[in-house]
Design a protein around this motif. Sequence first.
Motif, PDB file in Angstrom:
ATOM      1  N   PRO A   1      35.599  42.390  36.398  1.00 53.98           N
ATOM      2  CA  PRO A   1      34.290  41.891  36.819  1.00 53.98           C
ATOM      3  C   PRO A   1      34.239  41.762  38.343  1.00 53.98           C
ATOM      4  O   PRO A   1      35.265  41.490  38.977  1.00 53.98           O
ATOM      5  CB  PRO A   1      34.209  40.511  36.165  1.00 53.98           C
ATOM      6  CG  PRO A   1      35.182  40.555  35.048  1.00 53.98           C
ATOM      7  CD  PRO A   1      36.277  41.471  35.471  1.00 53.98           C
TER       8      PRO A   1
ATOM      9  N   ASN B   1      44.500  34.884  45.427  1.00 56.32           N
ATOM     10  CA  ASN B   1      44.349  35.278  44.027  1.00 56.32           C
ATOM     11  C   ASN B   1      43.431  34.345  43.246  1.00 56.32           C
ATOM     12  O   ASN B   1      43.421  34.372  42.013  1.00 56.32           O
ATOM     13  CB  ASN B   1      45.721  35.376  43.344  1.00 56.32           C
ATOM     14  CG  ASN B   1      46.451  36.648  43.762  1.00 56.32           C
ATOM     15  OD1 ASN B   1      45.819  37.625  44.169  1.00 56.32           O
ATOM     16  ND2 ASN B   1      47.774  36.632  43.683  1.00 56.32           N
TER      17      ASN B   1
ATOM     18  N   SER C   1      48.225  44.095  49.376  1.00 57.01           N
ATOM     19  CA  SER C   1      49.376  44.742  49.995  1.00 57.01           C
ATOM     20  C   SER C   1      49.580  46.149  49.447  1.00 57.01           C
ATOM     21  O   SER C   1      50.157  47.001  50.099  1.00 57.01           O
ATOM     22  CB  SER C   1      50.624  43.904  49.782  1.00 57.01           C
ATOM     23  OG  SER C   1      50.782  43.653  48.412  1.00 57.01           O
TER      24      SER C   1
ATOM     25  N   LYS D   1      39.916  48.173  41.368  1.00 60.29           N
ATOM     26  CA  LYS D   1      41.130  48.049  42.181  1.00 60.29           C
ATOM     27  C   LYS D   1      41.916  49.344  42.036  1.00 60.29           C
ATOM     28  O   LYS D   1      42.214  49.761  40.916  1.00 60.29           O
ATOM     29  CB  LYS D   1      41.939  46.853  41.666  1.00 60.29           C
ATOM     30  CG  LYS D   1      43.159  46.522  42.457  1.00 60.29           C
ATOM     31  CD  LYS D   1      43.656  45.144  42.035  1.00 60.29           C
ATOM     32  CE  LYS D   1      44.928  44.757  42.725  1.00 60.29           C
ATOM     33  NZ  LYS D   1      45.249  43.350  42.540  1.00 60.29           N
TER      34      LYS D   1
ATOM     35  N   MET E   1      33.585  39.798  41.483  1.00 62.81           N
ATOM     36  CA  MET E   1      33.509  38.378  41.841  1.00 62.81           C
ATOM     37  C   MET E   1      32.844  38.292  43.219  1.00 62.81           C
ATOM     38  O   MET E   1      33.481  38.527  44.253  1.00 62.81           O
ATOM     39  CB  MET E   1      34.908  37.765  41.845  1.00 62.81           C
ATOM     40  CG  MET E   1      35.611  37.884  40.501  1.00 62.81           C
ATOM     41  SD  MET E   1      34.786  36.918  39.218  1.00 62.81           S
ATOM     42  CE  MET E   1      35.257  35.287  39.713  1.00 62.81           C
TER      43      MET E   1
ATOM     44  N   LYS F   1      48.064  31.849  44.555  1.00 67.88           N
ATOM     45  CA  LYS F   1      47.783  31.626  45.976  1.00 67.88           C
ATOM     46  C   LYS F   1      46.283  31.762  46.174  1.00 67.88           C
ATOM     47  O   LYS F   1      45.589  32.306  45.293  1.00 67.88           O
ATOM     48  CB  LYS F   1      48.541  32.638  46.836  1.00 67.88           C
ATOM     49  CG  LYS F   1      48.250  34.087  46.517  1.00 67.88           C
ATOM     50  CD  LYS F   1      49.065  35.032  47.386  1.00 67.88           C
ATOM     51  CE  LYS F   1      48.710  36.477  47.082  1.00 67.88           C
ATOM     52  NZ  LYS F   1      49.444  37.446  47.873  1.00 67.88           N
TER      53      LYS F   1
ATOM     54  N   ASP G   1      44.809  38.740  39.686  1.00 67.78           N
ATOM     55  CA  ASP G   1      45.979  39.470  40.133  1.00 67.78           C
ATOM     56  C   ASP G   1      47.256  39.123  39.400  1.00 67.78           C
ATOM     57  O   ASP G   1      48.118  38.397  39.870  1.00 67.78           O
ATOM     58  CB  ASP G   1      46.195  39.298  41.635  1.00 67.78           C
ATOM     59  CG  ASP G   1      47.028  40.445  42.184  1.00 67.78           C
ATOM     60  OD1 ASP G   1      47.547  41.228  41.367  1.00 67.78           O
ATOM     61  OD2 ASP G   1      47.153  40.546  43.403  1.00 67.78           O
TER      62      ASP G   1
HETATM   63  N1  ATP Z   1      37.295  41.390  41.079  1.00 70.60           N
HETATM   64  C1  ATP Z   1      37.078  41.242  42.381  1.00 70.60           C
HETATM   65  N2  ATP Z   1      35.852  40.968  42.832  1.00 70.60           N
HETATM   66  C2  ATP Z   1      35.623  40.810  44.144  1.00 70.60           C
HETATM   67  N3  ATP Z   1      36.570  40.891  45.092  1.00 70.60           N
HETATM   68  C3  ATP Z   1      37.807  41.164  44.699  1.00 70.60           C
HETATM   69  C4  ATP Z   1      38.138  41.359  43.335  1.00 70.60           C
HETATM   70  N4  ATP Z   1      39.447  41.604  43.250  1.00 70.60           N
HETATM   71  C5  ATP Z   1      39.919  41.559  44.494  1.00 70.60           C
HETATM   72  N5  ATP Z   1      38.942  41.287  45.393  1.00 70.60           N
HETATM   73  C6  ATP Z   1      39.059  41.176  46.846  1.00 70.60           C
HETATM   74  O1  ATP Z   1      40.004  42.118  47.276  1.00 70.60           O
HETATM   75  C7  ATP Z   1      41.088  41.474  47.946  1.00 70.60           C
HETATM   76  C8  ATP Z   1      42.362  42.208  47.643  1.00 70.60           C
HETATM   77  O2  ATP Z   1      42.670  42.021  46.301  1.00 70.60           O
HETATM   78  P1  ATP Z   1      44.127  42.276  45.729  1.00 70.60           P
HETATM   79  O3  ATP Z   1      44.160  41.687  44.373  1.00 70.60           O
HETATM   80  O4  ATP Z   1      44.492  43.680  45.873  1.00 70.60           O
HETATM   81  O5  ATP Z   1      44.992  41.619  46.786  1.00 70.60           O
HETATM   82  P2  ATP Z   1      45.585  40.161  46.969  1.00 70.60           P
HETATM   83  O6  ATP Z   1      45.846  39.556  45.656  1.00 70.60           O
HETATM   84  O7  ATP Z   1      44.710  39.394  47.923  1.00 70.60           O
HETATM   85  O8  ATP Z   1      46.889  40.561  47.730  1.00 70.60           O
HETATM   86  P3  ATP Z   1      48.249  41.026  47.113  1.00 70.60           P
HETATM   87  O9  ATP Z   1      47.980  42.160  46.184  1.00 70.60           O
HETATM   88  O10 ATP Z   1      48.935  41.421  48.330  1.00 70.60           O
HETATM   89  O11 ATP Z   1      48.792  39.817  46.435  1.00 70.60           O
HETATM   90  C9  ATP Z   1      41.056  40.047  47.447  1.00 70.60           C
HETATM   91  O12 ATP Z   1      41.618  39.157  48.380  1.00 70.60           O
HETATM   92  C10 ATP Z   1      39.584  39.811  47.232  1.00 70.60           C
HETATM   93  O13 ATP Z   1      38.971  39.381  48.432  1.00 70.60           O
END
Ligand code: ATP
Length: 573
Positions: free
Chosen positions: A113, A165, A46, A65, A115, A162, A178
């Motif tokens: 890292p 996350n 978001s 991020k 993922m 969730k 997250d």
């Molecule tokens: N370390 C990571 N490795 C691979 N993909 C990632 C990683 N971190 C985040 N992502 C991908 O990026 C998306 C967005 O991550 P982000 O943490 O910003 O949002 P979220 O947790 O899904 O949403 P919000 O921040 O709204 O709660 C994740 O849903 C995931 O698919």
Amino acid sequence: MGSQDPSRRNSVGLSGSPLPTTPSDEPVFSSNIKDYDILAPIGYGSSAVVYNAIYKPLNKQVAVKTIDLDRFERNQIDELRRETQVMSLSKHENVLRVHSAFVHESKLYIITPFMAAGSCLDIMKTAHPDGLEEAVIATILKQALQGLAYLHKNGHIHRDVKAGNLLMDSDGSVLLADFGVSSSLMENGDRRGYRKTFVGTPCWMAPEVMEQAGYDYKADIWSFGITAIELATGHAPFSKYPPLKVLMLTISNDPPTLDRDSTKHKYNRSLKEMIDACLQKDPTKRPSTEKLLTFSFFKHAKKREYLVSRLLANLAPLQERPHKRVQQKPIMITKSISWEFDFSEGEKDHSLENSSQKDSVSHSPPTVKRVSFVDPIRPNTKSSEEALGTDIGRRTVSRFSVVGSEPGSVLSSSLPNRSSDASSVVMQSALSQSHPNLSGFASVQEISSATQDEEASEQVKGRFTFKPCTRDKTVSNVSIEEDDSQMSESKMREKENLEELNRKSRFEITAHPADTEDPSSLVSVVLTPPPPVPVLQSDVSKSTTEQVSIPGATKRGRFEVSSVDASQKTNGF
Ligand SMILES: Nc1ncnc2c1ncn2[C@@H]1O[C@H](COP(=O)(O)OP(=O)(O)OP(=O)(O)O)[C@@H](O)[C@H]1O
């Protein structure tokens, strides 16, 4: 590729100060943006965009991020800093570590890292929109639960558990990610284990979190139960509704459960039992993480390789999946205080006598308005780096939301609802019709319940002076210090006392153009003190006219005013 390096070390905190280090030969990731080769985006949150990237000195794939700090305010950035530090210090195979976090220009960069399989939500959306099979769910959730148990044991609440996350790596390991909204139970001087900050994503949010009644780690257990439903059905309960309706349904309805007859996959009763144990409205009845791990449902969990064969074998690589911006926004309202204002006939607002709103106010039955104040926070008027440091702007920003409710009502009846006669109040700039962004003087305007749905997302900005005063309208002269970190203990106590007094005092809300007070625009209200028990559950019908003699208190600042849907402006996460 992408497996989490077990020997990780963070380099610096957001403020630039080194975090505690552990004596080891763990690789250090720099805080120099030039060391990172930022490639394609792999996900959107978001408030963040996540990129695939290479850390050049080690030629290592990482996820970066990026968060645009200009969208945040001071207290939110502070919160981010704390939580990123928590992430960087967490060491558990099911908790995502932060390699490094730093600010460059106006952006916060969080290096973690990579993922490779992305989030469980991402996996579901890509290949399993109607939910996952039971053994897969058990294998995912058991790992997530182990990560959560570690956090709880160390005094942290995650607050945003969730499927989005739960990140999965190419070897089937699942990591809790997250901590954008995670929180330490130990911080902010609150050592009683209860938090009042209103945080999370509405569908996954425990009722006690919504009610701002104080909550503890059991709020995560609720979210965990919702996540289990999400994995079994492809979506969280109430996910099709807007945030306010989700709040209302969560608070007023029976807890959601798993309808085993309507799912694509067949599930044992043990999954439903586990979910029902988590989704009890009384947090004390929910099991702890440790207890939950003993539930028979987790006997269905398999080794992580099972996820590789069942889930990841035919899944497109993360970089090749379509990535959309998320819809569900987490809500965060920090340190808000709710007060009830009584606009009853006897105490009606005489300042509106000549205004166009006169009728709507004077003919109204006695009505209580709920006003939620968020602690004043400082705008990011300067650079984000400065905002992260000690720079303190002269102006402060605060915001409040106002909803109307009948005395004694609970939240559900004060939410926008066509069938109830609850009314909303917005503070509106008198100039807002023609110049919605101009600072003007404010008036209180009733919105009929019929228009509330449309009004719910409207935001009006204006500058207000906020004055506690005595009953005879003698305004006193103590200024409230806004910067707690720079306050001496005695001043802090003074402030607390003052805030306590303020709660019982009568207020004038003055709105004025520029800095000049315009007495004609005073709006007086009688304050009903917040009840000692959670505001949203209590009887708020008693108003007070108690006189207080505060030697002056003026809170001056810019307020952003919205109807009750504070998520629209205050989420930031
Ligand atoms: N370390 C990571 N490795 C691979 N993909 C990632 C990683 N971190 C985040 N992502 C991908 O990026 C998306 C967005 O991550 P982000 O943490 O910003 O949002 P979220 O947790 O899904 O949403 P919000 O921040 O709204 O709660 C994740 O849903 C995931 O698919």
